[in-house]
Motif scaffolding. Structure first.
Motif, PDB file in Angstrom:
ATOM      1  N   SER A  63       0.839  -1.202   0.000  1.00 48.17           N
ATOM      2  CA  SER A  63       0.000   0.000   0.000  1.00 48.17           C
ATOM      3  C   SER A  63       0.870   1.246   0.000  1.00 48.17           C
ATOM      4  O   SER A  63       1.859   1.330   0.739  1.00 48.17           O
ATOM      5  CB  SER A  63      -0.920   0.021   1.223  1.00 48.17           C
ATOM      6  OG  SER A  63      -1.761  -1.120   1.237  1.00 48.17           O
ATOM      7  N   THR A  64       0.489   2.206  -0.836  1.00 49.74           N
ATOM      8  CA  THR A  64       1.270   3.435  -0.965  1.00 49.74           C
ATOM      9  C   THR A  64       0.412   4.658  -0.684  1.00 49.74           C
ATOM     10  O   THR A  64      -0.820   4.615  -0.761  1.00 49.74           O
ATOM     11  CB  THR A  64       1.859   3.562  -2.383  1.00 49.74           C
ATOM     12  OG1 THR A  64       0.793   3.465  -3.334  1.00 49.74           O
ATOM     13  CG2 THR A  64       2.868   2.460  -2.646  1.00 49.74           C
ATOM     14  N   ALA A  65       1.082   5.756  -0.369  1.00 47.37           N
ATOM     15  CA  ALA A  65       0.375   7.002  -0.099  1.00 47.37           C
ATOM     16  C   ALA A  65      -0.306   7.534  -1.360  1.00 47.37           C
ATOM     17  O   ALA A  65      -1.378   8.137  -1.290  1.00 47.37           O
ATOM     18  CB  ALA A  65       1.343   8.033   0.468  1.00 47.37           C
ATOM     19  N   GLU A  66       0.315   7.330  -2.511  1.00 47.26           N
ATOM     20  CA  GLU A  66      -0.237   7.775  -3.790  1.00 47.26           C
ATOM     21  C   GLU A  66      -0.258   6.601  -4.768  1.00 47.26           C
ATOM     22  O   GLU A  66       0.721   5.863  -4.865  1.00 47.26           O
ATOM     23  CB  GLU A  66       0.614   8.899  -4.383  1.00 47.26           C
ATOM     24  CG  GLU A  66       0.665  10.163  -3.544  1.00 47.26           C
ATOM     25  CD  GLU A  66      -0.660  10.909  -3.548  1.00 47.26           C
ATOM     26  OE1 GLU A  66      -1.474  10.668  -4.470  1.00 47.26           O
ATOM     27  OE2 GLU A  66      -0.883  11.720  -2.630  1.00 47.26           O
ATOM     28  N   PRO A  67      -1.370   6.430  -5.496  1.00 45.34           N
ATOM     29  CA  PRO A  67      -1.408   5.355  -6.497  1.00 45.34           C
ATOM     30  C   PRO A  67      -0.525   5.691  -7.679  1.00 45.34           C
ATOM     31  O   PRO A  67      -0.148   6.847  -7.891  1.00 45.34           O
ATOM     32  CB  PRO A  67      -2.878   5.311  -6.904  1.00 45.34           C
ATOM     33  CG  PRO A  67      -3.364   6.704  -6.676  1.00 45.34           C
ATOM     34  CD  PRO A  67      -2.610   7.201  -5.457  1.00 45.34           C
ATOM     35  N   GLY A  68      -0.193   4.671  -8.464  1.00 43.43           N
ATOM     36  CA  GLY A  68       0.594   4.874  -9.667  1.00 43.43           C
ATOM     37  C   GLY A  68      -0.295   4.895 -10.900  1.00 43.43           C
ATOM     38  O   GLY A  68      -1.473   5.244 -10.829  1.00 43.43           O
ATOM     39  N   ALA A  69       0.261   4.478 -12.029  1.00 47.62           N
ATOM     40  CA  ALA A  69      -0.492   4.450 -13.289  1.00 47.62           C
ATOM     41  C   ALA A  69      -1.489   3.298 -13.276  1.00 47.62           C
ATOM     42  O   ALA A  69      -1.176   2.183 -12.868  1.00 47.62           O
ATOM     43  CB  ALA A  69       0.469   4.305 -14.464  1.00 47.62           C
ATOM     44  N   ALA A  70      -2.685   3.591 -13.756  1.00 44.13           N
ATOM     45  CA  ALA A  70      -3.735   2.573 -13.779  1.00 44.13           C
ATOM     46  C   ALA A  70      -3.450   1.517 -14.840  1.00 44.13           C
ATOM     47  O   ALA A  70      -2.967   1.825 -15.929  1.00 44.13           O
ATOM     48  CB  ALA A  70      -5.083   3.229 -14.057  1.00 44.13           C
ATOM     49  N   LYS A  71      -3.747   0.259 -14.518  1.00 47.13           N
ATOM     50  CA  LYS A  71      -3.665  -0.832 -15.493  1.00 47.13           C
ATOM     51  C   LYS A  71      -4.965  -0.820 -16.298  1.00 47.13           C
ATOM     52  O   LYS A  71      -5.905  -1.573 -16.021  1.00 47.13           O
ATOM     53  CB  LYS A  71      -3.481  -2.169 -14.782  1.00 47.13           C
ATOM     54  CG  LYS A  71      -2.169  -2.311 -14.029  1.00 47.13           C
ATOM     55  CD  LYS A  71      -2.122  -3.672 -13.335  1.00 47.13           C
ATOM     56  CE  LYS A  71      -0.853  -3.861 -12.536  1.00 47.13           C
ATOM     57  NZ  LYS A  71      -0.869  -5.141 -11.784  1.00 47.13           N
ATOM     58  N   VAL A  72      -5.029   0.045 -17.272  1.00 47.77           N
ATOM     59  CA  VAL A  72      -6.278   0.295 -17.986  1.00 47.77           C
ATOM     60  C   VAL A  72      -6.778  -0.948 -18.713  1.00 47.77           C
ATOM     61  O   VAL A  72      -7.989  -1.228 -18.724  1.00 47.77           O
ATOM     62  CB  VAL A  72      -6.100   1.472 -18.964  1.00 47.77           C
ATOM     63  CG1 VAL A  72      -7.357   1.651 -19.807  1.00 47.77           C
ATOM     64  CG2 VAL A  72      -5.798   2.757 -18.192  1.00 47.77           C
ATOM     65  N   LEU A  73      -5.883  -1.737 -19.313  1.00 48.19           N
ATOM     66  CA  LEU A  73      -6.316  -2.917 -20.057  1.00 48.19           C
ATOM     67  C   LEU A  73      -6.950  -3.939 -19.125  1.00 48.19           C
ATOM     68  O   LEU A  73      -8.065  -4.421 -19.368  1.00 48.19           O
ATOM     69  CB  LEU A  73      -5.132  -3.535 -20.807  1.00 48.19           C
ATOM     70  CG  LEU A  73      -5.456  -4.811 -21.600  1.00 48.19           C
ATOM     71  CD1 LEU A  73      -6.553  -4.544 -22.634  1.00 48.19           C
ATOM     72  CD2 LEU A  73      -4.208  -5.359 -22.278  1.00 48.19           C
TER      73      LEU A  73
END
Length: 358
Positions: A229-239
């Motif tokens: 778990s992180t304070a900020e999410p990263g790039a979404a796995k759109v596929l």
């Protein structure tokens, strides 16, 4: 078939290891030399959500070995489908278990495979509570199971499962079957949800599943709070997210929406935030704090402190949806609390299910 399904041979092997280690030895099948069994399609009336205010009809199939009854009870195995699947996916595994002396119940999770209500991503308050009521059925409670979809023909109280007198908090219990759960991916996440709300469950075997859905769907390797778990999410796995979302909407089919029109308003076949989540991920490439909070509410990272039973984790090396870091985070969190946990890594996963044996 679309869906992230655990390969059955692996499931059978690890369940057998755990139930034997816990002393769940199968009964002697003196009257069933060929490992024969009977099965019954059932419909379960369950209530979920805040104040148990949402009724759902769950469809599943029960397997009882010949020779197993009130005088010669057996332990039980409860399982459900991966995302996009149904109770039918686990029938071959439960046939094998029944041939080896175990009572088995496979069911379609909420929103899938003939079961009514919307998909809640294995929320403890919805999917977990539904599974808990199936545990009560396995423990002999009446009024839950019916042989018809209209819920007018009650199924008799089940007496074929070994009963426990205390749960895993040490409190006296009723309708408490000797039961373990198994399944993979979405059918792995439900096990944590169920165990977090029901201390009668004896062991779980979650395979290729998640620790924190916000990490699974928008990973970030910086700003880690704990586990993955992180304070900020990263790039979404759109596929991945789009494929999963589409499968959930399409799963009921026209007949399913007609039979259960409550699935359609708002976000079709999903709890409301999911439509906002997929739109946000596709348009902006990431997800905001509200979506992160909702995803974590359906993640063991948020309720691992309520898991107090033996856990066997199995995770795939070829998996870019739920990677090894997720199982490791769950394993570490359980071990830090002194929970009896073991972990297996295998070669296949969501990214290469074709490599799985079976």
């Amino acid at each position: 078939m679309y869906g992230f399904q655990v390969r059955r041979r692996i499931a059978i092997s690890v369940v057998t290891l755990v139930v034997c280690a816990l002393g769940f030895s199968p009964p002697a099948l003196a009257d069933s030399p060929n490992g024969s069994y009977s099965s019954q399609l059932l419909y379960f009336s369950v209530d979920v959500g805040p104040e148990l205010s949402t009724p759902c009809t769950v469809v599943g199939e029960l397997f009882v070995p010949d020779g197993v009854d009130a005088d010669n009870p057996a332990p039980a195995i409860l399982t459900t489908n991966g995302f996009g699947g149904s109770y039918k996916d686990q029938i071959p595994a439960l046939q094998n278990f029944a041939e080896n002396g175990y009572v088995g119940l496979t069911y379609s999770g909420l929103g899938f495979g003939g079961t009514s209500c919307k998909i809640t991503l294995d929320s403890p308050a919805y999917d977990g509570v539904a599974a808990s009521q199936l545990v009560s059925f396995l423990g002999g409670q009446e009024g839950i199971a019916f042989t018809d979809q209209a819920l007018t023909q009650p199924y008799p109280a089940l007496t074929a499962v070994v009963q426990d007198s205390v749960d895993h908090t040490g409190a006296p219990s009723t309708n408490d079957p000797r039961v373990g759960m198994t399944g993979g991916s979405y059918g792995g996440g439900i096990q944590f949800a169920a165990a977090s709300v029901d201390p009668r469950i004896d062991t779980i075997i979650p395979m290729i599943t998640w620790n924190d859905l916000s990490y699974s769907l928008a990973p970030n390797s910086t700003g880690i709070i704990s586990g993955v778990s992180t304070a900020e999410p990263g790039a979404a796995k759109v596929l991945f997210a789009s494929l999963l979302f589409g499968a959930g909407i399409a799963n009921p089919g026209v007949d399913g929406y007609i039979a259960d029109p409550a699935r359609l308003p708002g976000c079709p076949n999903y709890v409301p935030y999911m439509c906002n989540a997929i739109a946000e991920a596709v348009v902006t490439g990431d997800i905001g704090p509200q979506v992160v909070s909702e995803l974590r509410a359906s993640s063991v990272s948020s309720f691992v402190d309520r898991i107090n039973i033996p856990v066997l984790l199995a995770q795939g090396q070829q998996d870019t949806l739920f990677d090894l870091n997720e199982a490791t985070a769950t394993y570490d969190a359980l071990k830090d609390r002194g929970v009896d946990a073991k972990m297996i890594w295998h070669s296949w996963g969501h990214s290469h299910l074709a490599a799985a044996p079976g």
